[in-house]
Design an enzyme around this catalytic site. Structure first.
Site, PDB file in Angstrom:
ATOM      1  N   TYR A  33      49.657  43.803  40.097  1.00  0.00           N
ATOM      2  CA  TYR A  33      48.967  44.209  38.868  1.00  0.00           C
ATOM      3  C   TYR A  33      48.833  45.724  38.802  1.00  0.00           C
ATOM      4  O   TYR A  33      49.027  46.431  39.790  1.00  0.00           O
ATOM      5  CB  TYR A  33      47.594  43.544  38.778  1.00  0.00           C
ATOM      6  CG  TYR A  33      46.515  44.158  39.648  1.00  0.00           C
ATOM      7  CD1 TYR A  33      45.542  44.992  39.096  1.00  0.00           C
ATOM      8  CD2 TYR A  33      46.464  43.902  41.022  1.00  0.00           C
ATOM      9  CE1 TYR A  33      44.547  45.551  39.874  1.00  0.00           C
ATOM     10  CE2 TYR A  33      45.471  44.462  41.805  1.00  0.00           C
ATOM     11  CZ  TYR A  33      44.521  45.287  41.237  1.00  0.00           C
ATOM     12  OH  TYR A  33      43.547  45.858  42.006  1.00  0.00           O
ATOM     13  N   LYS A 148      50.234  46.648  45.470  1.00  0.00           N
ATOM     14  CA  LYS A 148      49.056  46.359  44.629  1.00  0.00           C
ATOM     15  C   LYS A 148      49.102  44.892  44.183  1.00  0.00           C
ATOM     16  O   LYS A 148      49.456  44.566  43.049  1.00  0.00           O
ATOM     17  CB  LYS A 148      48.999  47.299  43.430  1.00  0.00           C
ATOM     18  CG  LYS A 148      47.640  47.308  42.720  1.00  0.00           C
ATOM     19  CD  LYS A 148      47.582  48.431  41.708  1.00  0.00           C
ATOM     20  CE  LYS A 148      46.277  48.417  40.916  1.00  0.00           C
ATOM     21  NZ  LYS A 148      45.109  48.786  41.748  1.00  0.00           N
ATOM     22  N   GLU A 180      39.500  52.672  52.770  1.00  0.00           N
ATOM     23  CA  GLU A 180      39.252  52.958  51.355  1.00  0.00           C
ATOM     24  C   GLU A 180      38.086  52.116  50.878  1.00  0.00           C
ATOM     25  O   GLU A 180      37.518  51.324  51.634  1.00  0.00           O
ATOM     26  CB  GLU A 180      40.505  52.661  50.522  1.00  0.00           C
ATOM     27  CG  GLU A 180      41.048  51.259  50.692  1.00  0.00           C
ATOM     28  CD  GLU A 180      42.443  51.082  50.073  1.00  0.00           C
ATOM     29  OE1 GLU A 180      42.859  51.930  49.270  1.00  0.00           O
ATOM     30  OE2 GLU A 180      43.104  50.077  50.397  1.00  0.00           O
ATOM     31  N   LEU A 204      46.011  51.702  49.430  1.00  0.00           N
ATOM     32  CA  LEU A 204      46.767  51.739  48.188  1.00  0.00           C
ATOM     33  C   LEU A 204      47.136  53.183  47.869  1.00  0.00           C
ATOM     34  O   LEU A 204      46.318  54.095  48.034  1.00  0.00           O
ATOM     35  CB  LEU A 204      45.936  51.156  47.053  1.00  0.00           C
ATOM     36  CG  LEU A 204      46.644  51.081  45.692  1.00  0.00           C
ATOM     37  CD1 LEU A 204      47.782  50.071  45.736  1.00  0.00           C
ATOM     38  CD2 LEU A 204      45.657  50.733  44.595  1.00  0.00           C
TER      39      LEU A 204
END
Length: 284
Positions: A33, A148, A180, A204
């Site tokens: 996505y 992702k 993260e 990411l």
């Protein structure tokens, strides 16, 4: 007004949109996505999101159902049809529907879905003025966080753990180092040096991250891309996160420790201003 969504080549009222129960996104989280922000009716960082989408599809050996130009037109159509001034466009592509089998199907047609969310005043978030509170949690996700994918259950659990403690988000820690946030990249500032984790499979590759680091260097802010510990983070002068929908958002507390003065710091504020100004200027 009924929202218009896009499903496999058709623009439909949201209550008429359907996806097969055999879709591998539903059965295996076998999908990717992207989320693109809309400010003033224009798309921010669209090219970056399109490039990362292509990389995610390639890493999963997944077919590309539309070209970049077609994808841009779909985004623009949804923004127009749903009268979005400020908000976002969510895009999801899955491997498609097939009988349940762990092996990739050979002839499945990809499923592509897009929808909008209206968020008036997206760039004027009150959180940017007061800052966020985060907690630290163990990073228990899979090893390919650079793709992702729609595998977001553990980040959702982390977000709920933060809410339960009266915080806004969680920073994940692996082997002693911060990776993260649940849906964002993490940063600290110490002695006017901006520090954020280097790129790899562990995090990411944020589109907003890339832009912010470029703007920081242009503004002659020293940048170090390296791992940092939670202890470093708690001793930092400033901290912040970046994502497609929060842009640059200050972090003023980690666990029970105030960061710096406990208020959004000057460099964080400056980076948010630069990012929004330059990104809105370049929006399409």
């Amino acid at each position: 007004m009924t929202r218009t969504v896009y499903v496999n080549g058709q623009y439909l009222p949201e209550n008429e949109a359907t996806v097969s129960i055999f879709d591998r996104g539903f059965l295996f989280a076998d999908g990717v996505y992207e989320v693109t922000s809309v400010i003033g009716g224009k798309l921010l960082d669209f090219d970056g999101h399109a490039v990362r989408l292509e990389r995610s599809l390639n890493e999963l050996e997944m077919a590309h159902p539309v070209t970049k130009d077609e994808l841009l037109e779909i985004h623009r159509q949804l923004v127009e049809r749903n009268e979005i001034t400020d908000g976002l466009v969510y895009l999801q592509i899955t491997r498609g529907a097939a009988d349940r089998d762990f092996a990739y199907p050979k002839d499945a047609e990809p499923t592509i879905v897009l929808f909008t969310q209206n968020k008036p005043g997206l760039a004027q978030s009150p959180v940017a003025d007061k800052g966020m509170k985060v907690i630290s949690i163990e990073d228990q996700r899979w090893g390919r966080r650079d793709i992702k994918t729609v595998q977001l259950l553990y980040p959702s659990m982390g977000k709920m753990a933060a809410k339960a403690q009266g915080a806004d988000d969680a920073w994940m820690v692996e082997d002693g180092f911060v990776t993260e946030g649940t849906s964002n990249n993490a940063y600290i500032i110490k002695d006017n040096v901006l520090i954020t984790r280097h790129l790899g499979n562990e995090i990411l590759h944020g589109i907003t991250r890339k832009a912010v680091l470029e703007f920081a260097r242009v503004a002659q802010i020293t940048v170090e891309e390296r791992s940092f510990t939670m202890e470093e983070a708690k001793a930092a002068d400033e901290a912040f996160i970046t994502s497609a929908t929060t842009f640059v958002m200050p972090v003023v507390q980690i666990d029970d420790t105030p960061i710096g003065s406990g208020q959004p710091g000057p460099l964080t504020k400056r980076l948010r201003e630069i990012y929004l100004e330059e990104s809105i200027k370049a929006a399409i």
